[in-house]
Design an enzyme around this catalytic site. Sequence first.
Site, mmCIF file in Angstrom:
data_model
loop_
_atom_site.group_PDB
_atom_site.id
_atom_site.type_symbol
_atom_site.label_atom_id
_atom_site.label_comp_id
_atom_site.label_asym_id
_atom_site.label_seq_id
_atom_site.Cartn_x
_atom_site.Cartn_y
_atom_site.Cartn_z
ATOM 1 N N LYS A 1 31.705 24.139 32.471
ATOM 2 C CA LYS A 1 32.675 24.490 33.514
ATOM 3 C C LYS A 1 31.987 24.254 34.855
ATOM 4 O O LYS A 1 30.983 24.914 35.173
ATOM 5 C CB LYS A 1 33.094 25.955 33.385
ATOM 6 C CG LYS A 1 34.115 26.346 34.421
ATOM 7 C CD LYS A 1 34.489 27.819 34.329
ATOM 8 C CE LYS A 1 35.256 28.204 35.573
ATOM 9 N NZ LYS A 1 35.252 29.631 35.804
ATOM 10 N N GLY B 1 38.382 37.649 41.152
ATOM 11 C CA GLY B 1 38.217 39.103 41.144
ATOM 12 C C GLY B 1 39.327 39.873 41.826
ATOM 13 O O GLY B 1 39.327 41.098 41.824
ATOM 14 N N ALA C 1 40.916 32.490 37.392
ATOM 15 C CA ALA C 1 40.669 33.365 38.549
ATOM 16 C C ALA C 1 41.944 33.923 39.156
ATOM 17 O O ALA C 1 42.881 33.187 39.446
ATOM 18 C CB ALA C 1 39.879 32.654 39.647
ATOM 19 N N GLY C 2 41.945 35.217 39.335
ATOM 20 C CA GLY C 2 43.018 35.886 40.063
ATOM 21 C C GLY C 2 44.063 36.566 39.210
ATOM 22 O O GLY C 2 44.791 37.434 39.703
ATOM 23 N N ASN D 1 38.692 37.575 33.446
ATOM 24 C CA ASN D 1 37.443 38.333 33.398
ATOM 25 C C ASN D 1 37.656 39.676 34.071
ATOM 26 O O ASN D 1 37.769 40.703 33.409
ATOM 27 C CB ASN D 1 36.331 37.527 34.084
ATOM 28 C CG ASN D 1 34.976 38.193 33.983
ATOM 29 O OD1 ASN D 1 34.829 39.239 33.368
ATOM 30 N ND2 ASN D 1 33.981 37.607 34.590
ATOM 31 N N THR D 2 37.819 39.656 35.397
ATOM 32 C CA THR D 2 37.901 40.917 36.141
ATOM 33 C C THR D 2 39.045 41.809 35.651
ATOM 34 O O THR D 2 38.885 43.028 35.552
ATOM 35 C CB THR D 2 38.098 40.614 37.637
ATOM 36 O OG1 THR D 2 37.126 39.666 38.029
ATOM 37 C CG2 THR D 2 37.930 41.866 38.476
#
Lengths: 384, 255
Positions: free
Chosen positions: B95, B156, B182-183, B204-205
């Site tokens: 990645k 995040g 992301a997001g 993830n977050t």
Amino acid sequence: MSIKRTDPMVYHKEMEMIPSDLLDKVLKHVDNYDYFNDTKRDVEQALSKEQLSFKDFGALLSPAATPYLEEMAKKAGSETKKHFGNNICLFTPLYIANYCENNCVYCGFNCKNKIRRGKLSMAEMDQELKTIAKTGLKEILILTGESRHHSGVEYIGAGVKLASKYFSTVGIEIYPLNSDEYAYLRKCGADFVSVYQETYNCIKYEQVHLSGPKRVFPYRFYAQERALMGGMRGVSFGALLGLDDFRKDAFATGLHAYLIQQKYPHAEIGFSTPRIRPFINNADNNPNDVHERQLLQVMLAYRLFMPYAGITISTRERAGFRDHVIGMVATKISAGVRVGVGGHEQEDKGDEQFEISDPRSVPAVHQMILARGLQPVYSDYIRV
Amino acid sequence: MKDQLVIGGHPFNSRFILGSGKFSLEMVKAVVENGGAEIVTLALRRANLKGEENILEYIPPQVTLLPNTSGARTAQEAVTIARLAREINCGDFIKVEVIKDSKYLFPDNYETIKATEILAKEGFIVMPYMYPDLNVARALVNAGAAAVMPLAAPIGSNKGLCTKEVIQILVAEIMVPIIVDAGIGRPSQACEAMEMGVDAVMCNTAVATAENIPLMAKAFCLAIEAGRKAYLAGLGRVLTGAAEASSPLTGFLEE
């Protein structure tokens, strides 16, 4: 006989002057900052915002924010988690020399203080670095007293080269340099530079830095900018809390870091929050009105103002305090700390800068981090 | 026929990709087990492969590692990190992340394209993290990307599909898998992305900051599956005006 003091705003001839207006900007805002004007309403507004203005940041540092410490802690905890997850970086400092040319009234290394001075030879440094590396640590901070004469840039560069053989991240906390000297140390393997302004109050600064190159206020102020111009990945900021009005100093520190971030978007920003500590021959050197509650308020305000910045918690603070602030606000913690010269493998070669409050080893701090449901991170950078 | 996600010729049954950067290591294991993720990212800069707490010990062997180049600020740094990942047997997936902005962590698309081109030529299965832009996505495909990973919102932030309109265009125009990265903050947002036709979602977050992490992993797994099924089923039409009369208004013409 009276001693003629030098003007703290005048550069010495060897000091590089860079074209920057950040000092004027910071001092102007700090001059206008009157925290007694901040009200509960200002604090509540600041707490309701996603991105804080300078005014909001000031409100969170004001006495009006004191009753809101719990709310600040909750919000800071959530911001820290969002940006850093469960990660807590571990590192340790290595003092390679404690000679100093400055007479700073609050510091154990000051040139008038009768302490044992020393510096590590390359062989001794190698031994110390190997011993530290065996603990599993991958990040090290190399420190010296502020003496170009005894610990010159070449000597520090050789130390950094050695350190980068064993560690993936090397920070330096030394006297301020010119940008080409920072570029040289970057080439040797240094990644991060910490320079603490101690106080942003020019008058107080002059009063506590009686002699030596450190007396030149703007040269120190622009050290982070010169470090970034020299190619460093990141820079750290800190005021020595308790030296002057801690609220104003914390406000100035935050603004200084913020403006640097604006100007250098790639820079990784870090904060430290040292408080004055007793040192040899001065057991009364204490941070006056900066108690743990105030210290925490400063850390929380930094986190809410710059949620993406790293915050280090020092061994100046007791274990219980350190354990509780990691994850909530701090993202980096030292372990296995010695603040004398060397002292990890052999007897130290010079006296300590200050008294530490948390002597725990790397495994002990590691276990504590895990017990708090967090993740100890040893390596956070890959040398390419 | 099985509905599989195919990246660089490799088939996957799960369309939930797990980012591991913000968890404790034990948690990564728990999330893989509950979320059914078959691809897990590995930040090479955090990999403490020789020391304690080696992340590889926490990732089950059937899971494909997706090493990332986080920490890279230039194409050349990303390339070096990718080569290191291959040397330590992390496989051919990479990645690409090239980030020069420490505040918002937005990817540098220009450097990302350059790194993708070099790595694809070296045989890597390149999955670039990108700021959503049609021209950039096309350039990445031309450079040899095996998938493109547009951000939905800043890393995040848990803000959801802030870049929805552009991602929708990428889905229509780009022929390699589109993976929203992301997001994404809620399972419902992951589901919405999948309904739009993206091929996979990376999180993830959103999971790492949940109260019950394994349960949230399960929720994401189900939401991503639901969204995919809805996309395959073809969403029913949405009326923009008044209700549609069940008898045609022009029926009288036939009388």
